[in-house]
Design a protein around this motif. Structure first.
Motif, PDB file in Angstrom:
ATOM      1  N   LYS A 142      17.341  40.874 -37.204  1.00  0.00           N
ATOM      2  CA  LYS A 142      17.267  40.235 -35.890  1.00  0.00           C
ATOM      3  C   LYS A 142      18.300  40.898 -34.973  1.00  0.00           C
ATOM      4  O   LYS A 142      19.462  41.031 -35.360  1.00  0.00           O
ATOM      5  CB  LYS A 142      17.541  38.736 -36.026  1.00  0.00           C
ATOM      6  CG  LYS A 142      17.585  37.997 -34.706  1.00  0.00           C
ATOM      7  CD  LYS A 142      17.902  36.518 -34.975  1.00  0.00           C
ATOM      8  CE  LYS A 142      18.015  35.735 -33.682  1.00  0.00           C
ATOM      9  NZ  LYS A 142      18.382  34.326 -33.922  1.00  0.00           N
ATOM     10  N   ALA A 143      17.878  41.268 -33.744  1.00  0.00           N
ATOM     11  CA  ALA A 143      18.780  41.882 -32.749  1.00  0.00           C
ATOM     12  C   ALA A 143      18.612  41.151 -31.430  1.00  0.00           C
ATOM     13  O   ALA A 143      17.492  40.801 -31.040  1.00  0.00           O
ATOM     14  CB  ALA A 143      18.463  43.369 -32.587  1.00  0.00           C
ATOM     15  N   TYR A 144      19.750  40.904 -30.742  1.00  0.00           N
ATOM     16  CA  TYR A 144      19.668  40.189 -29.457  1.00  0.00           C
ATOM     17  C   TYR A 144      20.910  40.529 -28.651  1.00  0.00           C
ATOM     18  O   TYR A 144      21.966  40.878 -29.173  1.00  0.00           O
ATOM     19  CB  TYR A 144      19.570  38.678 -29.677  1.00  0.00           C
ATOM     20  CG  TYR A 144      20.743  38.084 -30.415  1.00  0.00           C
ATOM     21  CD1 TYR A 144      21.858  37.594 -29.727  1.00  0.00           C
ATOM     22  CD2 TYR A 144      20.747  38.037 -31.810  1.00  0.00           C
ATOM     23  CE1 TYR A 144      22.924  37.061 -30.431  1.00  0.00           C
ATOM     24  CE2 TYR A 144      21.791  37.505 -32.503  1.00  0.00           C
ATOM     25  CZ  TYR A 144      22.899  37.008 -31.807  1.00  0.00           C
ATOM     26  OH  TYR A 144      23.975  36.504 -32.486  1.00  0.00           O
ATOM     27  N   GLU A 145      20.706  40.423 -27.258  1.00  0.00           N
ATOM     28  CA  GLU A 145      21.829  40.589 -26.332  1.00  0.00           C
ATOM     29  C   GLU A 145      22.353  39.236 -25.894  1.00  0.00           C
ATOM     30  O   GLU A 145      23.541  38.965 -25.982  1.00  0.00           O
ATOM     31  CB  GLU A 145      21.396  41.412 -25.115  1.00  0.00           C
ATOM     32  CG  GLU A 145      21.331  42.897 -25.355  1.00  0.00           C
ATOM     33  CD  GLU A 145      21.007  43.643 -24.070  1.00  0.00           C
ATOM     34  OE1 GLU A 145      20.371  43.033 -23.184  1.00  0.00           O
ATOM     35  OE2 GLU A 145      21.396  44.812 -23.965  1.00  0.00           O
ATOM     36  N   THR A 146      21.399  38.431 -25.359  1.00  0.00           N
ATOM     37  CA  THR A 146      21.803  37.100 -24.900  1.00  0.00           C
ATOM     38  C   THR A 146      21.067  36.040 -25.707  1.00  0.00           C
ATOM     39  O   THR A 146      21.585  35.534 -26.703  1.00  0.00           O
ATOM     40  CB  THR A 146      21.518  36.954 -23.400  1.00  0.00           C
ATOM     41  OG1 THR A 146      20.140  37.251 -23.163  1.00  0.00           O
ATOM     42  CG2 THR A 146      22.412  37.885 -22.603  1.00  0.00           C
ATOM     43  N   SER A 147      19.838  35.737 -25.255  1.00  0.00           N
ATOM     44  CA  SER A 147      19.136  34.646 -25.929  1.00  0.00           C
ATOM     45  C   SER A 147      17.802  35.049 -26.504  1.00  0.00           C
ATOM     46  O   SER A 147      17.270  34.373 -27.367  1.00  0.00           O
ATOM     47  CB  SER A 147      18.929  33.478 -24.943  1.00  0.00           C
ATOM     48  OG  SER A 147      18.153  33.915 -23.835  1.00  0.00           O
ATOM     49  N   ILE A 148      17.216  36.123 -26.006  1.00  0.00           N
ATOM     50  CA  ILE A 148      15.891  36.490 -26.487  1.00  0.00           C
ATOM     51  C   ILE A 148      16.061  37.537 -27.579  1.00  0.00           C
ATOM     52  O   ILE A 148      16.536  38.653 -27.320  1.00  0.00           O
ATOM     53  CB  ILE A 148      15.023  37.032 -25.339  1.00  0.00           C
ATOM     54  CG1 ILE A 148      14.868  35.967 -24.246  1.00  0.00           C
ATOM     55  CG2 ILE A 148      13.661  37.473 -25.859  1.00  0.00           C
ATOM     56  CD1 ILE A 148      14.074  36.445 -23.045  1.00  0.00           C
ATOM     57  N   PRO A 149      15.672  37.231 -28.876  1.00  0.00           N
ATOM     58  CA  PRO A 149      15.850  38.191 -29.958  1.00  0.00           C
ATOM     59  C   PRO A 149      14.613  39.051 -30.142  1.00  0.00           C
ATOM     60  O   PRO A 149      13.508  38.703 -29.719  1.00  0.00           O
ATOM     61  CB  PRO A 149      16.070  37.299 -31.172  1.00  0.00           C
ATOM     62  CG  PRO A 149      15.241  36.096 -30.889  1.00  0.00           C
ATOM     63  CD  PRO A 149      15.276  35.909 -29.385  1.00  0.00           C
ATOM     64  N   VAL A 150      14.844  40.171 -30.815  1.00  0.00           N
ATOM     65  CA  VAL A 150      13.758  41.023 -31.286  1.00  0.00           C
ATOM     66  C   VAL A 150      13.974  41.265 -32.771  1.00  0.00           C
ATOM     67  O   VAL A 150      15.089  41.091 -33.296  1.00  0.00           O
ATOM     68  CB  VAL A 150      13.705  42.356 -30.507  1.00  0.00           C
ATOM     69  CG1 VAL A 150      13.331  42.130 -29.058  1.00  0.00           C
ATOM     70  CG2 VAL A 150      15.039  43.086 -30.603  1.00  0.00           C
ATOM     71  N   TYR A 151      12.906  41.639 -33.479  1.00  0.00           N
ATOM     72  CA  TYR A 151      12.949  41.735 -34.926  1.00  0.00           C
ATOM     73  C   TYR A 151      12.434  43.078 -35.401  1.00  0.00           C
ATOM     74  O   TYR A 151      11.588  43.691 -34.744  1.00  0.00           O
ATOM     75  CB  TYR A 151      12.117  40.627 -35.575  1.00  0.00           C
ATOM     76  CG  TYR A 151      12.623  39.235 -35.263  1.00  0.00           C
ATOM     77  CD1 TYR A 151      13.576  38.630 -36.080  1.00  0.00           C
ATOM     78  CD2 TYR A 151      12.134  38.552 -34.154  1.00  0.00           C
ATOM     79  CE1 TYR A 151      14.026  37.353 -35.787  1.00  0.00           C
ATOM     80  CE2 TYR A 151      12.587  37.284 -33.854  1.00  0.00           C
ATOM     81  CZ  TYR A 151      13.533  36.677 -34.685  1.00  0.00           C
ATOM     82  OH  TYR A 151      13.984  35.427 -34.404  1.00  0.00           O
ATOM     83  N   ALA A 152      12.977  43.497 -36.549  1.00  0.00           N
ATOM     84  CA  ALA A 152      12.492  44.683 -37.237  1.00  0.00           C
ATOM     85  C   ALA A 152      12.448  44.393 -38.738  1.00  0.00           C
ATOM     86  O   ALA A 152      13.143  43.500 -39.232  1.00  0.00           O
ATOM     87  CB  ALA A 152      13.388  45.895 -36.957  1.00  0.00           C
ATOM     88  N   ILE A 153      11.624  45.153 -39.462  1.00  0.00           N
ATOM     89  CA  ILE A 153      11.451  44.939 -40.907  1.00  0.00           C
ATOM     90  C   ILE A 153      12.017  46.131 -41.649  1.00  0.00           C
ATOM     91  O   ILE A 153      11.767  47.293 -41.251  1.00  0.00           O
ATOM     92  CB  ILE A 153       9.981  44.742 -41.252  1.00  0.00           C
ATOM     93  CG1 ILE A 153       9.440  43.472 -40.591  1.00  0.00           C
ATOM     94  CG2 ILE A 153       9.791  44.668 -42.765  1.00  0.00           C
ATOM     95  CD1 ILE A 153       7.971  43.268 -40.822  1.00  0.00           C
TER      96      ILE A 153
END
Length: 840
Positions: free
Chosen positions: A157-168
């Motif tokens: 899981k990666a995020y700057e503020t509140s909206i995360p993005v995901y990688a596998i």
């Protein structure tokens, strides 16, 4: 987007997500890459056109009965100046060896954004890995084990503020050849396995094992991957030829498992070669470097003993009397074995554990090591012989040894060689209060033992009292009880108890003195149990006598030789205890006012059985008049019976008294009359007149001897003759007491009673005989009289016999008396009696 939860697995788990609602075509759901649904924007968003979206997210599976579930999503479109980071790769894949050390950097994931703000990284799920929050470096936190987990799937899981993005991140574990091959042996058939060391097994097989038989299975197992596993077997030896071969019979490549069979391919001969001690089992794997496991096998060839030794002596029964001499030889056994060598060497052994019989292990001689005493076998008293069964085993010395058995019966006969013995530890000096000495009270029990069997081992008791003040009796079980007692002031009584057996022809017996002491000390007061007959139907027991013997049932009353009594009411065994000898105890607080005991008496000698029932009423001596009321109730029936007999006895006594009073009255009346007629009485023994018809008179003979002062004669005239009833006139003496009357009085008996004559007989050791002779001279008397020794002051005799002689005038009689002055002689008891009168 939120993830739906489905506990099912496979096709029955979540398979798809869909969006429904107004303008839902502006978005799409991506569920193909990872297990988290992503909301993807498909069209340009314009806040002036649509500021808010209300959508429904539906998740469904592919089960046989699909069950979709939905959730509401509301999207607010607003102007955003923040940027959203993006992973350089959405999917990462790496290979990691299982022997990587902890802390090694495995991979770095990276996300970028339009602005130079810091990006943070997280691993939402637990795993053997950790990630640096700032740099995105993934490191090893725990040791990896290929045999435990072969791969891992991480979500970053990666995020700057509140909206995360995901990688596998897919991590595949690379196997390392770190497991040696495991070897396991399972023996088959008659083969035996013995492990003496961790790397050495002993396999024993019989020498007659057929060629081609599978001796054992060898199992190889490797936990590494197929590349490092794939084990295989080698069989080596330095002692050729090897009698074994191996063959692969099963393999499982997925589990790295192989089965081999060890097969015998040559005939074994223990006499030629007894063992193979250098057989190596080598198991290799296919890894690099190759690992191998070594197992040493010692192959032992066992001899086959195929001939069983047999005893040629037939089984017999040996009769032996007890008290035999020590060393008595019973028999000498012989046996035969067709084997040779050690297998043909024969030995003998006694299978029974005993010190009585000895068997010579080499010669087979059977002898008695002890003198047999029949009483040591504790047999029932009704047995006079016992069969002792022994088993003799003959065996060879082969491996394994073969053997056979024969039965030997020793029949021991009992002899009457024991005298009954009283218990030496029992006291025979008993002390009681005088108030305790009541009839049927049991004073105690004496026990004598006889070690013989049969009737010659069963004891009977008898007791002899030396004083009549206290009379005791004893049952065949040795219970001493009071038969009768009277008031005496003795302080001690001596009794002799005899215990004897039933041995024939010469029974043995022993005597023992028993002393009963009378002690006035009131502290010795104790209640004595009563002796009740077996026929007793009802009794009472004090509830305060808990644990003591309440009463004793005399089970010997039915003439049993060896009686025992038992309680049939198993439900009453918690409250009542009945000993085999008849002692009845109350062992628990009673829960009822009355009990009925069902009793079963067994004669252990004859096997006869007697059943009886006894009702027991419960009283409480601590309650006033409780037990006395029961005693009164119990004695009421006895009192009624006694009253009946008392009334009957009173009536009998009354009748006797009336009869005696009548006799005395007659005598007195007759004496008064004779005093008035003194002149007549001085010359005659007794004269009675009868005015009937001929008015003939009974007269005394002139030859009779008579005392001058005989004034006590009385006469009652009887005219009971065969012709009928004769009227008699009363004399003046009788008329003085009654009104004068000429009416004839009828009498039925005549008794001549002379008091002086009785006194003469009583005071003379050689009493005279009185002869009443009728006329004519021949005697017609059929009654008998008595001698002087039969006379006492209380004796009277009166006899009347019907006169049946038609030729004799019954009124012509004379009375003759004479005094016999001859020397003393035995008198004939037919001294005097007439046919119609009697004289006392």
């Amino acid at each position: 987007l939120p993830t739906a939860n489905d506990p099912d697995e496979g096709l029955n788990s979540i398979q798809s997500y869909r969006l429904y609602g107004s303008n839902s075509d502006d978005f799409d759901v991506d569920y193909s890459a990872i297990e988290i649904p992503y909301l993807i924007v498909r069209s340009s968003l314009d806040r002036q056109r649509i500021a808010t979206y209300s959508l429904t997210l539906i998740a469904s599976d592919n089960g046989q009965q699909p069950g979709p579930r939905s959730g509401s999503i509301q999207l607010d479109i607003r102007i955003m100046n923040d940027s959203i980071p993006t992973f350089l790769q959405t999917v990462y894949t790496i290979d990691v060896r299982e022997d990587v050390s902890i802390g090694t950097n495995l991979l770095r994931v990276e996300a970028i954004s339009d602005e130079n703000k810091p990006i943070f990284y997280e691993l939402p799920t637990d795993s053997p890995f950790i990630i640096d929050r700032l740099t995105g470096n993934i490191q090893l936190k725990q040791f990896l084990d290929y045999e435990r987990d072969k791969s891992y799937r991480l979500i970053v899981k990666a995020y700057e503020t509140s909206i995360p993005v995901y990688a596998i991140v897919f991590i595949r574990v690379i196997d390392v050849n770190d497991n040696p091959v495991l070897i396991q042996i399972n023996v088959q058939g008659n083969t035996t396995l013995e492990q003496i060391q961790t790397d050495r097994d002993i396999i024993s097989i019989p020498e007659d094992t057929p060629v081609g038989n599978t001796l054992a299975h060898v199992i190889l197992k490797d936990f590494d991957s197929i590349a490092n596993g794939n084990p295989y077997l080698q069989l080596t030896t330095t002692q050729h030829p090897l009698p074994l071969i191996y063959k692969l019979i099963y393999q499982n490549s997925f589990h790295n498992l192989k089965f081999y069979s060890l097969i015998l391919h040559t005939t074994l001969d223990r006499e030629t070669k007894a063992s193979y001690n250098d057989i190596q089992l080598l198991a290799h794997d296919s890894g690099t470097p190759t690992l191998h496991t070594r197992l040493s096998i010692f192959l032992n060839i066992t001899d086959v003993n195929d001939c069983t030794p047999q005893i040629t002596t037939n089984s017999t029964v040996y009769d032996v009397d007890e008290n035999n001499p020590i060393g008595l030889i019973i028999d000498t056994l012989t046996a035969y074995d067709c084997d040779v060598g050690m297998n043909a060497e024969i030995g003998y052994r006694l299978l029974n554990t005993t010190d009585l019989l000895i068997v010579n292990s080499q010669t087979g001689q059977v002898s008695l090591n002890q003198s047999i005493h029949f009483d040591t076998f504790n047999q029932p008293k009704n047995r006079t012989s016992i069969d002792l069964v022994y088993y003799i085993q003959v065996f060879d010395h082969g491996q394994p040894s073969l053997s056979s058995e024969r039965k030997l019966v020793l029949r021991v006969h009992d002899l009457n060689d024991h005298t009954p013995q009283f218990d030496p530890y029992q006291s025979y000096n008993w002390t009681f209060l005088k108030s305790n000495l009541q009839s049927n009270a049991v004073l105690g029990r004496v026990i004598a033992r006889d070690d013989d069997s049969g009737l010659q081992g069963i004891i009977q008791y008898s007791i002899r009292s030396f004083d009549s003040c206290l009379t005791l009796d004893i049952t065949s079980l040795g219970y001493v009880y009071i038969l009768s007692q009277s008031s005496c002031s003795y302080l001690s009584y001596i009794f002799e108890i005899t215990a004897s057996d039933y041995g024939m022809p010469n029974p043995r017996s022993i005597k023992q003195l028993l002393t009963i002491n009378i002690d006035p000390n009131p502290f010795l007061a104790r209640s004595l149990p009563r002796l009740l007959p077996l026929s007793m139907l009802r009794t009472h027991v004090d509830s305060n006598s808990l644990g003591n013997v309440s009463f004793i049932i005399d089970i010997t009353a039915n003439q049993s030789i060896q009686p025992r009594i038992f309680l049939n009411n198993t439900d009453l065994s918690t409250c009542w205890n009945v000993s085999p000898t008849g002692e009845v105890r109350l062992i628990a607080q009673p829960y009822a006012l009355s009990y009925i005991l069902s009793l079963n008496t067994v004669d252990e000698y004859t096997g006869e059985t007697f059943s009886s029932k006894l009702q027991i009423d419960i009283c409480n001596s601590s309650i006033e008049n409780s037990c006395q009321q029961l005693l009164t109730s119990e004695s009421r029936k006895e009192s009624q019976l006694l009253l009946f007999w008392a009334i009957g006895l009173a009536l009998i006594i009354t009748c006797v008294c009336v009869f005696i009073f009548s006799i005395i009255t007659c005598l007195c009346c007759r004496k008064s009359r004779d005093e008035k007629d003194e002149s007549i009485n001085q010359r005659s023994f007794s004269q009675c007149t009868d005015d009937f018809h001929s008015e003939k008179t009974f007269k005394t003979s002139s030859e009779s001897t008579m005392r001058d002062n005989d004034r006590d004669s009385a006469c009652i005239i009887n005219t009971k003759i065969s012709t009928g009833i004769v009227p008699i006139r009363t004399n003046s003496w009788y008329q003085n007491r009654r009104e004068s009357s000429d009416v004839p009085i009828y009498q039925t008996k005549t008794c001549l009673y002379d008091l002086k004559l009785a006194e003469l007989i009583r005071h003379n050791q050689n009493p005279p005989c009185v002869f009443l002779n009728p006329k004519p001279a021949q005697s017609i008397s059929t009654d008998h009289g008595f001698g002087g020794s039969d006379v006492s002051p209380s004796l009277t005799s009166c006899s009347s016999t019907k006169f049946d002689y038609p030729n004799v005038n019954p009124l012509e009689w004379s009375i003759e008396m004479g005094v016999d002055q001859s020397p003393p002689r035995q008198l004939n008891k037919s001294c005097f009696i007439s046919a119609k009168e009697c004289v006392v």
